[in-house]
Design a protein around this motif. Structure first.
Motif, short mmCIF file in Angstrom:
data_model
loop_
_atom_site.label_atom_id
_atom_site.label_comp_id
_atom_site.label_asym_id
_atom_site.label_seq_id
_atom_site.Cartn_x
_atom_site.Cartn_y
_atom_site.Cartn_z
N GLY A 1 0.81 -1.21 0.00
CA GLY A 1 0.00 0.00 0.00
C GLY A 1 0.84 1.26 0.00
N GLU A 2 1.98 1.21 0.68
CA GLU A 2 2.84 2.38 0.84
C GLU A 2 3.73 2.65 -0.38
OE1 GLU A 2 6.73 3.62 3.48
OE2 GLU A 2 5.42 2.04 4.23
N VAL A 3 4.35 1.64 -0.92
CA VAL A 3 5.33 1.83 -1.99
C VAL A 3 4.73 2.49 -3.23
CG1 VAL A 3 6.90 0.62 -3.59
CG2 VAL A 3 6.93 0.08 -1.14
N PRO A 4 3.55 2.07 -3.73
CA PRO A 4 2.99 2.74 -4.91
C PRO A 4 2.66 4.22 -4.66
CG PRO A 4 1.91 0.65 -4.57
CD PRO A 4 2.75 0.90 -3.37
N ILE A 5 2.27 4.56 -3.44
CA ILE A 5 1.98 5.95 -3.12
C ILE A 5 3.26 6.77 -3.22
CG2 ILE A 5 1.27 7.54 -1.29
CD1 ILE A 5 -0.74 5.31 -0.44
N ASN A 6 4.35 6.25 -2.67
CA ASN A 6 5.64 6.94 -2.78
C ASN A 6 6.06 7.08 -4.24
OD1 ASN A 6 5.93 7.22 0.02
ND2 ASN A 6 6.92 5.24 0.21
N GLN B 1 4.19 9.77 -5.91
CA GLN B 1 4.63 11.09 -5.48
C GLN B 1 5.95 11.49 -6.12
OE1 GLN B 1 4.60 10.48 -1.24
NE2 GLN B 1 2.48 11.18 -1.05
N GLY B 2 6.48 10.64 -6.99
CA GLY B 2 7.67 10.98 -7.75
C GLY B 2 8.98 10.51 -7.16
N MET B 3 8.90 9.70 -6.11
CA MET B 3 10.13 9.19 -5.51
C MET B 3 10.77 8.13 -6.42
SD MET B 3 8.96 8.85 -1.52
CE MET B 3 10.58 8.46 -0.90
N THR B 4 12.09 8.10 -6.43
CA THR B 4 12.81 7.07 -7.19
C THR B 4 12.81 5.77 -6.39
OG1 THR B 4 14.95 7.55 -6.17
CG2 THR B 4 14.37 8.81 -8.16
N TYR B 5 13.17 4.69 -7.07
CA TYR B 5 13.26 3.40 -6.37
C TYR B 5 14.23 3.50 -5.21
CZ TYR B 5 10.73 0.66 -9.94
OH TYR B 5 9.79 0.13 -10.76
N ARG B 6 15.35 4.20 -5.42
CA ARG B 6 16.36 4.34 -4.36
C ARG B 6 15.79 5.12 -3.17
NH1 ARG B 6 22.22 6.02 -5.97
NH2 ARG B 6 22.31 3.78 -6.30
N GLN B 7 15.06 6.19 -3.43
CA GLN B 7 14.46 6.97 -2.35
C GLN B 7 13.42 6.15 -1.58
OE1 GLN B 7 13.16 10.16 -4.90
NE2 GLN B 7 14.71 11.56 -4.07
N ILE B 8 12.60 5.41 -2.32
CA ILE B 8 11.59 4.56 -1.67
C ILE B 8 12.29 3.51 -0.81
CG2 ILE B 8 9.75 2.88 -2.06
CD1 ILE B 8 9.16 4.42 -4.72
N THR C 1 15.56 -2.94 -0.14
CA THR C 1 16.43 -2.76 -1.30
C THR C 1 15.63 -2.27 -2.50
OG1 THR C 1 16.14 -5.00 -2.18
CG2 THR C 1 17.88 -4.67 -0.50
N THR C 2 16.34 -1.76 -3.49
CA THR C 2 15.66 -1.33 -4.72
C THR C 2 15.03 -2.51 -5.44
OG1 THR C 2 17.75 -1.40 -5.94
CG2 THR C 2 17.07 0.74 -5.06
N ASN C 3 15.64 -3.70 -5.31
CA ASN C 3 15.03 -4.89 -5.91
C ASN C 3 13.70 -5.21 -5.24
OD1 ASN C 3 17.07 -5.33 -7.76
ND2 ASN C 3 18.20 -6.71 -6.43
N THR C 4 13.61 -5.01 -3.93
CA THR C 4 12.36 -5.25 -3.22
C THR C 4 11.30 -4.24 -3.66
OG1 THR C 4 13.57 -6.18 -1.35
CG2 THR C 4 11.29 -5.50 -0.94
N VAL C 5 11.71 -3.00 -3.89
CA VAL C 5 10.77 -1.98 -4.39
C VAL C 5 10.22 -2.43 -5.73
CG1 VAL C 5 10.54 0.40 -5.24
CG2 VAL C 5 11.88 -0.07 -3.17
N ASP C 6 11.09 -2.88 -6.63
CA ASP C 6 10.66 -3.35 -7.94
C ASP C 6 9.70 -4.52 -7.82
OD1 ASP C 6 10.89 -3.37 -10.90
OD2 ASP C 6 11.83 -5.33 -10.54
N THR C 7 10.04 -5.49 -6.98
CA THR C 7 9.18 -6.66 -6.77
C THR C 7 7.83 -6.24 -6.21
OG1 THR C 7 11.08 -8.11 -6.43
CG2 THR C 7 8.95 -8.86 -5.54
#
Length: 69
Positions: A12-17, A20-27, A34-40
């Motif tokens: 629920g949180e990651v797509p909102i970030n 809002q224009g955050m990069t994978y690294r910022q999220i 990790t950025t891989n977890t953001v992607d997953t």
């Protein structure tokens, strides 16, 4: 777009970030993952809500009832 399976708190949180224009690294830094977890996570949310692209995912994130204003 509707959710097929319930979203986890992170899902629920990651797509909102992302919306809002955050990069994978910022999220990743904000969430302590990790950025891989953001992607997953974003891929799983896309699958659950039937989003075919990033625009669909952003539309879902900003139209959720529990999304921050």
């Amino acid at each position: 777009m509707s959710v097929g399976s319930p979203l986890s708190p992170r899902e629920g949180e990651v797509p909102i970030n992302f919306a809002q224009g955050m990069t994978y690294r910022q999220i990743a830094r904000k969430s302590g993952i990790t950025t891989n977890t953001v992607d997953t996570c974003l891929r799983r949310v896309r699958d659950k809500v039937g989003a075919v692209n990033s625009a669909d995912l952003i539309r879902f994130a900003i139209t959720r009832e529990d999304a921050p204003n």
